[in-house]
Design a protein around this motif. Structure first.
Motif, PDB file in Angstrom:
ATOM      1  N   ALA A   1       0.828  -1.208   0.000  1.00 55.03           N
ATOM      2  CA  ALA A   1       0.000   0.000   0.000  1.00 55.03           C
ATOM      3  C   ALA A   1       0.860   1.255   0.000  1.00 55.03           C
ATOM      4  CB  ALA A   1      -0.927  -0.015   1.215  1.00 55.03           C
ATOM      5  N   TYR A   2       2.000   1.209   0.686  1.00 54.81           N
ATOM      6  CA  TYR A   2       2.863   2.392   0.769  1.00 54.81           C
ATOM      7  C   TYR A   2       3.460   2.750  -0.589  1.00 54.81           C
ATOM      8  CZ  TYR A   2       6.266   5.680   2.694  1.00 54.81           C
ATOM      9  OH  TYR A   2       6.996   6.812   2.984  1.00 54.81           O
ATOM     10  N   GLU A   3       3.627   1.755  -1.454  1.00 58.61           N
ATOM     11  CA  GLU A   3       4.159   2.022  -2.782  1.00 58.61           C
ATOM     12  C   GLU A   3       3.266   2.979  -3.564  1.00 58.61           C
ATOM     13  OE1 GLU A   3       4.678  -1.748  -4.612  1.00 58.61           O
ATOM     14  OE2 GLU A   3       6.375  -2.333  -3.346  1.00 58.61           O
ATOM     15  N   ARG A   4       1.964   2.958  -3.279  1.00 60.83           N
ATOM     16  CA  ARG A   4       1.065   3.896  -3.952  1.00 60.83           C
ATOM     17  C   ARG A   4       1.352   5.329  -3.521  1.00 60.83           C
ATOM     18  NH1 ARG A   4      -2.631  -0.476  -3.094  1.00 60.83           N
ATOM     19  NH2 ARG A   4      -3.414   0.435  -1.166  1.00 60.83           N
ATOM     20  N   THR A   5       1.770   5.507  -2.274  1.00 62.75           N
ATOM     21  CA  THR A   5       2.138   6.839  -1.803  1.00 62.75           C
ATOM     22  C   THR A   5       3.332   7.372  -2.575  1.00 62.75           C
ATOM     23  OG1 THR A   5       1.281   6.430   0.424  1.00 62.75           O
ATOM     24  CG2 THR A   5       2.937   8.161   0.196  1.00 62.75           C
ATOM     25  N   LEU A   6       4.306   6.510  -2.853  1.00 60.82           N
ATOM     26  CA  LEU A   6       5.488   6.937  -3.603  1.00 60.82           C
ATOM     27  C   LEU A   6       5.111   7.395  -5.005  1.00 60.82           C
ATOM     28  CD1 LEU A   6       8.003   4.118  -2.562  1.00 60.82           C
ATOM     29  CD2 LEU A   6       7.490   6.265  -1.414  1.00 60.82           C
ATOM     30  N   GLU A   7       4.193   6.676  -5.641  1.00 62.77           N
ATOM     31  CA  GLU A   7       3.751   7.064  -6.983  1.00 62.77           C
ATOM     32  C   GLU A   7       3.018   8.406  -6.940  1.00 62.77           C
ATOM     33  OE1 GLU A   7       1.342   3.826  -8.190  1.00 62.77           O
ATOM     34  OE2 GLU A   7       3.004   2.386  -8.355  1.00 62.77           O
ATOM     35  N   ARG A   8       2.163   8.582  -5.965  1.00 61.27           N
ATOM     36  CA  ARG A   8       1.393   9.826  -5.864  1.00 61.27           C
ATOM     37  C   ARG A   8       2.289  11.012  -5.526  1.00 61.27           C
ATOM     38  NH1 ARG A   8      -3.303   6.649  -2.521  1.00 61.27           N
ATOM     39  NH2 ARG A   8      -4.343   5.737  -4.342  1.00 61.27           N
ATOM     40  N   ARG A   9       3.346  10.768  -4.781  1.00 60.94           N
ATOM     41  CA  ARG A   9       4.290  11.845  -4.487  1.00 60.94           C
ATOM     42  C   ARG A   9       4.933  12.347  -5.775  1.00 60.94           C
ATOM     43  NH1 ARG A   9       9.079   9.857  -1.195  1.00 60.94           N
ATOM     44  NH2 ARG A   9       7.514   9.654   0.432  1.00 60.94           N
ATOM     45  N   GLN A  10       5.346  11.426  -6.628  1.00 60.63           N
ATOM     46  CA  GLN A  10       5.949  11.831  -7.888  1.00 60.63           C
ATOM     47  C   GLN A  10       4.957  12.606  -8.757  1.00 60.63           C
ATOM     48  OE1 GLN A  10       9.197  11.635  -8.526  1.00 60.63           O
ATOM     49  NE2 GLN A  10       9.338  10.785  -6.442  1.00 60.63           N
ATOM     50  N   ASP A  11       3.700  12.188  -8.744  1.00 64.92           N
ATOM     51  CA  ASP A  11       2.674  12.916  -9.492  1.00 64.92           C
ATOM     52  C   ASP A  11       2.510  14.326  -8.943  1.00 64.92           C
ATOM     53  OD1 ASP A  11       2.231  10.680 -11.029  1.00 64.92           O
ATOM     54  OD2 ASP A  11       0.518   9.976  -9.846  1.00 64.92           O
ATOM     55  N   MET A  12       2.560  14.462  -7.627  1.00 67.25           N
ATOM     56  CA  MET A  12       2.390  15.770  -6.998  1.00 67.25           C
ATOM     57  C   MET A  12       3.584  16.676  -7.297  1.00 67.25           C
ATOM     58  SD  MET A  12       1.247  16.420  -3.059  1.00 67.25           S
ATOM     59  CE  MET A  12       0.743  18.061  -2.494  1.00 67.25           C
ATOM     60  N   ILE A  13       4.772  16.100  -7.325  1.00 64.20           N
ATOM     61  CA  ILE A  13       5.963  16.888  -7.668  1.00 64.20           C
ATOM     62  C   ILE A  13       5.860  17.415  -9.096  1.00 64.20           C
ATOM     63  CG2 ILE A  13       8.447  16.747  -8.096  1.00 64.20           C
ATOM     64  CD1 ILE A  13       8.618  14.824  -5.705  1.00 64.20           C
ATOM     65  N   LYS A  14       5.431  16.555 -10.012  1.00 66.82           N
ATOM     66  CA  LYS A  14       5.281  16.983 -11.405  1.00 66.82           C
ATOM     67  C   LYS A  14       4.228  18.084 -11.530  1.00 66.82           C
ATOM     68  CE  LYS A  14       6.648  12.537 -13.391  1.00 66.82           C
ATOM     69  NZ  LYS A  14       6.184  11.352 -14.153  1.00 66.82           N
ATOM     70  N   LYS A  15       3.195  17.997 -10.718  1.00 59.72           N
ATOM     71  CA  LYS A  15       2.119  18.981 -10.784  1.00 59.72           C
ATOM     72  C   LYS A  15       2.574  20.353 -10.311  1.00 59.72           C
ATOM     73  CE  LYS A  15      -2.500  19.956  -8.947  1.00 59.72           C
ATOM     74  NZ  LYS A  15      -3.619  19.446  -8.107  1.00 59.72           N
ATOM     75  N   PHE A  16       3.319  20.394  -9.209  1.00 53.26           N
ATOM     76  CA  PHE A  16       3.677  21.672  -8.608  1.00 53.26           C
ATOM     77  C   PHE A  16       5.115  22.093  -8.910  1.00 53.26           C
ATOM     78  CE2 PHE A  16       0.249  20.178  -5.722  1.00 53.26           C
ATOM     79  CZ  PHE A  16      -0.637  21.213  -5.952  1.00 53.26           C
ATOM     80  N   GLY A  17       5.898  21.220  -9.570  1.00 48.41           N
ATOM     81  CA  GLY A  17       7.272  21.541  -9.890  1.00 48.41           C
ATOM     82  C   GLY A  17       7.459  22.185 -11.254  1.00 48.41           C
ATOM     83  N   PRO A  18       7.713  21.372 -12.282  1.00 50.17           N
ATOM     84  CA  PRO A  18       7.583  19.916 -12.318  1.00 50.17           C
ATOM     85  C   PRO A  18       8.794  19.149 -11.786  1.00 50.17           C
ATOM     86  CG  PRO A  18       8.142  20.711 -14.482  1.00 50.17           C
ATOM     87  CD  PRO A  18       7.995  21.929 -13.614  1.00 50.17           C
ATOM     88  N   SER A  19       9.894  19.820 -11.421  1.00 46.35           N
ATOM     89  CA  SER A  19      11.059  19.141 -10.855  1.00 46.35           C
ATOM     90  C   SER A  19      11.127  19.464  -9.370  1.00 46.35           C
ATOM     91  CB  SER A  19      12.351  19.575 -11.552  1.00 46.35           C
ATOM     92  OG  SER A  19      12.642  20.925 -11.241  1.00 46.35           O
ATOM     93  N   PRO A  20      11.781  18.613  -8.554  1.00 44.06           N
ATOM     94  CA  PRO A  20      11.871  18.886  -7.120  1.00 44.06           C
ATOM     95  C   PRO A  20      12.477  20.242  -6.795  1.00 44.06           C
ATOM     96  CG  PRO A  20      12.508  16.627  -7.563  1.00 44.06           C
ATOM     97  CD  PRO A  20      12.354  17.290  -8.899  1.00 44.06           C
ATOM     98  N   SER A  21      13.447  20.694  -7.581  1.00 45.30           N
ATOM     99  CA  SER A  21      14.090  21.976  -7.287  1.00 45.30           C
ATOM    100  C   SER A  21      13.148  23.159  -7.484  1.00 45.30           C
ATOM    101  CB  SER A  21      15.326  22.159  -8.174  1.00 45.30           C
ATOM    102  OG  SER A  21      14.962  22.157  -9.543  1.00 45.30           O
ATOM    103  N   GLN A  22      12.017  22.941  -8.157  1.00 49.89           N
ATOM    104  CA  GLN A  22      11.060  24.016  -8.407  1.00 49.89           C
ATOM    105  C   GLN A  22       9.895  24.017  -7.425  1.00 49.89           C
ATOM    106  OE1 GLN A  22      10.638  22.647 -12.552  1.00 49.89           O
ATOM    107  NE2 GLN A  22      11.081  24.736 -13.196  1.00 49.89           N
ATOM    108  N   VAL A  23       9.826  23.009  -6.571  1.00 54.34           N
ATOM    109  CA  VAL A  23       8.752  22.940  -5.580  1.00 54.34           C
ATOM    110  C   VAL A  23       9.096  23.837  -4.399  1.00 54.34           C
ATOM    111  CG1 VAL A  23       7.462  21.441  -4.006  1.00 54.34           C
ATOM    112  CG2 VAL A  23       8.116  20.600  -6.277  1.00 54.34           C
ATOM    113  N   VAL A  24       8.131  24.621  -3.955  1.00 59.71           N
ATOM    114  CA  VAL A  24       8.311  25.515  -2.817  1.00 59.71           C
ATOM    115  C   VAL A  24       7.842  24.812  -1.555  1.00 59.71           C
ATOM    116  CG1 VAL A  24       7.696  27.769  -1.852  1.00 59.71           C
ATOM    117  CG2 VAL A  24       7.947  27.489  -4.328  1.00 59.71           C
ATOM    118  N   MET A  25       8.584  24.953  -0.467  1.00 56.40           N
ATOM    119  CA  MET A  25       8.217  24.287   0.783  1.00 56.40           C
ATOM    120  C   MET A  25       6.851  24.753   1.290  1.00 56.40           C
ATOM    121  SD  MET A  25      10.763  22.215   1.777  1.00 56.40           S
ATOM    122  CE  MET A  25      11.000  22.118   3.552  1.00 56.40           C
TER     123      MET A  25
END
Length: 360
Positions: A62-86
Motif C-alpha cells: 500500500a505504501y508504494e502507492r504513496t510513492l507514486e502519488r508523491r511523484q505525481d504531486m511533484i510533477k504537478k507543482f514543480g515539475p522538478s523537485p528543485s522548483q517545488v516551494v516548501m
C-alpha cells in the motif's frame, strides 16, 4: 425471435448470457490478461492477519502507492523537485499544499497505535506498545528532554521492564513529570546526540554518535528511539545511516532500532534537499505511520509557517519486535570504539549529575 429481442424483453436473460460468455472466455483462456488479473487478486487476498510479517508486507504494498502519488504531486507543482516551494506564498496561483503533504504517514502499523504522554506538545505516537509491555530487555533512548518527560513517564508506567536512557546537554534531568517510583528504570547524562564524536575532557557540550553511545552502554538494539534536537536531526540521521547501513543508505545493514520518533525542523530547508533526506530514510526501511504538525510553534511564529512536525517511523528492515513474531536473533554488541580511542567510558558517568543539577 432473435436473441437481441429476447434480451431486450427479458433483461435477466441478458445478465445470464453475459455471465456465460465471460465464464467461457475465462475457462478457455487461462493464460490471458483476465486470468492473470484474477490470479493476482486471489494471491494478494490470501494472507494470515495474525502473522505480523504478512501485515507488514501488505502495508508495504500500500505504501508504494504513496510513492507514486508523491511523484505525481511533484510533477504537478514543480515539475522538478528543485522548483517545488516548501510553503507557497499566499497569492495567485494558490497551490493547495505544504511540504508535509508530500510525505503523509500512510504506512499501516501492524498493531495498535497509541499517543503516549501529555496532550499537545510532548506526547508521541507509538506503534504496538503492547509488544513492549512484558519485553524483558526493552531499551528506550530519548534525546532532547527539555523537562517535558510525560512521554517517558507513561511509557515506563505501561511497561514492566523498559528502561529509558535520557540525554540532554541543557536540561539537568528528567524533570518532575517522572514519578520517583519509576526513576530506578531511568538513566541520565548531560550530553548531546551528534554526527561526530566530540566528548574529550575539553569538549563542551559533549557530543556522542548513536553508535558510540550504544557501545558505551553495552547495547546492540534500541526498541524506541526518540529524537528532538532542534534542527540537528538531519546531520545526525545521516550519520546513523552512515555508521550502521552505509553512506547514503546504499548498504545492506539495518538501523539498530525498532521505531524512530523524531521532530523535523525544516528551517531554511529547500524541498529537493528534504526530499533527498526523506528518500534516504525510506531506502533504509523507515516507514512513517503517524505525524503531527507542531501547532504550538506555528501559533507563536505565525509569520514563519508550520515548519515543525513530529513523525513516527517503523523500521521495516532487519528484525525487531514490531515487525516480526518470535524471539529476535542474537545480536553481537557493538565495538566500543570510544574505549579504544581513550575516551571516557559512559558507563561510569551516565548516572551522575552535577551537584548543582540534582533532579527534583
Amino acid at each position: 425471435m432473435s436473441p437481441l429481442t429476447v434480451c431486450q424483453r427479458h433483461p435477466r436473460y441478458a445478465v445470464l448470457l453475459a455471465a456465460l460468455l465471460f465464464a467461457t472466455v475465462f475457462l478457455l483462456s487461462p493464460d490471458d490478461a483476465i486470468a492473470r488479473h484474477f490470479s493476482h487478486r486471489t494471491s494478494s487476498a490470501i494472507f494470515d492477519p495474525r502473522d505480523t510479517t504478512a501485515r507488514v508486507a501488505r502495508a508495504e504494498i500500500a505504501y508504494e502507492r504513496t510513492l507514486e502519488r508523491r511523484q505525481d504531486m511533484i510533477k504537478k507543482f514543480g515539475p522538478s523537485p528543485s522548483q517545488v516551494v516548501m510553503f507557497p506564498p499566499d497569492h495567485e496561483p494558490w497551490p493547495a499544499y505544504t511540504v508535509w503533504d508530500f510525505f503523509p504517514p500512510t504506512f499501516n502499523c501492524p498493531h495498535e497505535v497509541d499517543r503516549i504522554g501529555a496532550l499537545g506538545d510532548g506526547g508521541k505516537w507509538v506503534c504496538g506498545l503492547s509488544r513492549l509491555e512484558s519485553k524483558p530487555d526493552c531499551v528506550v533512548y530519548s534525546f532532547g528532554l527539555d523537562w517535558e518527560t510525560s512521554f517517558e513517564a507513561e511509557l515506563l508506567a505501561r511497561t514492566r521492564h523498559c528502561e529509558v536512557w535520557g540525554y540532554d546537554y541543557v536540561a539537568p534531568g528528567f524533570g518532575g513529570a517522572l514519578p520517583r517510583t519509576l526513576r530506578p528504570r531511568t538513566h541520565f547524562a548531560r550530553l548531546g546526540l551528534g554526527a561526530q564524536d566530540s566528548h574529550a575532557p575539553a569538549d563542551e557540550p559533549k557530543m556522542w554518535t548513536l553508535r558510540s553511545l550504544m557501545a558505551a552502554n553495552g547495547h546492540a538494539h534500541i526498541d524506541v528511539l526518540h529524537v528532538d534536537i532542534e534542527g540537528w536531526e538531519f546531520e545526525v540521521a545521516k550519520a546513523m545511516v552512515r555508521d550502521f547501513v552505509g553512506a547514503g543508505g546504499e548498504g545492506t545493514g539495518a538501523l539498530p532500532f525498532g521505531q524512530l520518533l523524531i521532530e523535523m525542523h525544516v528551517w531554511h530547508q529547500r524541498f529537493h534537499e528534504f526530499l533527498q533526506f526523506w528518500e534516504m530514510l525510506e531506502r533504509v526501511g523507515l516507514r512513517p505511520f503517524m505525524s503531527e504538525v507542531n501547532l504550538v510553534y506555528a501559533n507563536y511564529n505565525r509569520q514563519s509557517g508550520v515548519e515543525l512536525a513530529d513523525y513516527s517511523f517503523l523500521n521495516t528492515r532487519g528484525h525487531n519486535v514490531f515487525i516480526a513474531d518470535g524471539p529476535a536473533p542474537h545480536l553481537p554488541l557493538l565495538d566500543d570504539a570510544s574505549a579504544d580511542a581513550g575516551e571516557p567510558d559512559l558507563r561510569t558517568i551516565r548516572h551522575a549529575i552535577a551537584p548543582a543539577a540534582v533532579e527534583p
